[in-house]
Design an enzyme around this catalytic site. Structure first.
Site, PDB file in Angstrom:
ATOM      1  N   ILE A  17       0.978  -1.155   0.065  1.00  0.00           N
ATOM      2  CA  ILE A  17       0.025   0.050  -0.056  1.00  0.00           C
ATOM      3  C   ILE A  17       0.840   1.218   0.142  1.00  0.00           C
ATOM      4  O   ILE A  17       1.708   1.307   0.908  1.00  0.00           O
ATOM      5  CB  ILE A  17      -1.081   0.094   1.211  1.00  0.00           C
ATOM      6  CG1 ILE A  17      -1.773  -1.214   1.403  1.00  0.00           C
ATOM      7  CG2 ILE A  17      -1.987   1.348   1.332  1.00  0.00           C
ATOM      8  CD1 ILE A  17      -2.449  -1.509  -0.131  1.00  0.00           C
ATOM      9  N   LYS A  18       0.428   2.180  -1.102  1.00  0.00           N
ATOM     10  CA  LYS A  18       1.440   3.345  -1.171  1.00  0.00           C
ATOM     11  C   LYS A  18       0.700   4.588  -0.453  1.00  0.00           C
ATOM     12  O   LYS A  18      -0.412   4.829  -0.871  1.00  0.00           O
ATOM     13  CB  LYS A  18       1.561   3.620  -2.566  1.00  0.00           C
ATOM     14  CG  LYS A  18       2.869   4.364  -3.062  1.00  0.00           C
ATOM     15  CD  LYS A  18       3.058   4.438  -4.674  1.00  0.00           C
ATOM     16  CE  LYS A  18       4.265   5.101  -4.932  1.00  0.00           C
ATOM     17  NZ  LYS A  18       4.503   5.245  -6.340  1.00  0.00           N
ATOM     18  N   ILE A  19       1.478   5.214   0.517  1.00  0.00           N
ATOM     19  CA  ILE A  19       0.737   6.169   1.209  1.00  0.00           C
ATOM     20  C   ILE A  19       1.781   7.422   1.266  1.00  0.00           C
ATOM     21  O   ILE A  19       2.943   7.420   1.337  1.00  0.00           O
ATOM     22  CB  ILE A  19       0.539   5.797   2.603  1.00  0.00           C
ATOM     23  CG1 ILE A  19      -0.675   4.367   2.715  1.00  0.00           C
ATOM     24  CG2 ILE A  19       0.160   6.751   3.481  1.00  0.00           C
ATOM     25  CD1 ILE A  19      -0.763   3.762   4.004  1.00  0.00           C
TER      26      ILE A  19
END
Length: 224
Positions: free
Chosen positions: A84-86
């Site tokens: 998950i890219k945050i």
């Protein structure tokens, strides 16, 4: 240093997968929109993973912790292998901390300073993405920033893997490797540029020409 390809173009990914030097893919909303504003994101992500396997970062859109966590849960429900890219914002750090507790890998993006990288690492990020090209765009030396981060990682024994992102040219790849980055995520065009050299082309042309001459001479001898 591992190499990821930074694109959502399925044909580029399909070809890159055949090269044997790519171990992952990173995407973002801008890359997905560039391919087709009406693209089915879920279908494209699954297509990409089927082609290349390995690492695949999928970015959330929300800018509040609750929304990020909800998006992350949804992504993991249909793509359990996702990272998950945050974004590196306060709410993003809170989301990273919670996802880390759940054992969900995260890639903290849009990092431009060592302090941002440290904060992401301490929150539990699996990866920290340092944007080299965008630093150079505002006349900051991206290599200096990346070197500082890699030095801190060595001294402090930080656990997050360092991704050199926003790669604009092959020299960035070399600088990232020399600094000690774990990964460079590279646009397809730059990846292909990095594999070419005029001396390679002329050398191969010479080898083939000499081989043809040798075969021609051999055939003359056999015909005598």
């Amino acid at each position: 240093m591992e190499l990821y390809v930074d694109t959502a173009n399925i044909e580029h990914i399909r070809y890159a997968a055949t090269l044997g030097c790519i171990t992952g893919v990173t995407t973002n909303p801008s890359l997905l929109a560039k391919e087709d504003p009406s693209i089915d994101v879920r279908q494209r992500i699954l297509e990409i993973h089927e082609l290349i396997g390995g690492h695949l970062s999928v970015e959330v859109i929300s800018t509040v912790t609750k929304g990020m966590l909800k998006e992350a849960e949804e992504i993991i429900s249909w793509f359990p292998q996702a990272t998950i890219k945050i974004p590196i914002i306060p709410d993003g750090l809170s989301a990273v901390k919670e996802l880390s507790k759940r054992g969900i890998p995260t890639n903290v993006t849009l990092i431009f300073t060592p302090t941002q990288a440290l904060a992401a690492n301490n929150a539990g990020a699996t990866y920290v993405s340092i944007f080299m090209g965008r630093l150079d765009d505002i006349s900051q030396n991206s290599s200096d920033v990346l070197n500082d981060i890699c030095e801190i990682w060595d001294v402090q024994e930080c656990e997050s893997k360092i991704i050199a992102a926003s790669i604009r040219h092959p020299l960035h790849i070399i600088e990232a490797a020399k600094a000690g980055a774990d990964i460079a995520t590279i646009p397809y065009k730059v990846l292909m540029q990095s594999l070419k050299n005029p001396l390679t082309d002329s050398g191969l042309e010479q080898f083939l020409s000499d081989y043809d001459k040798m075969q021609t001479e051999r055939q003359k001898i056999l015909n005598i």
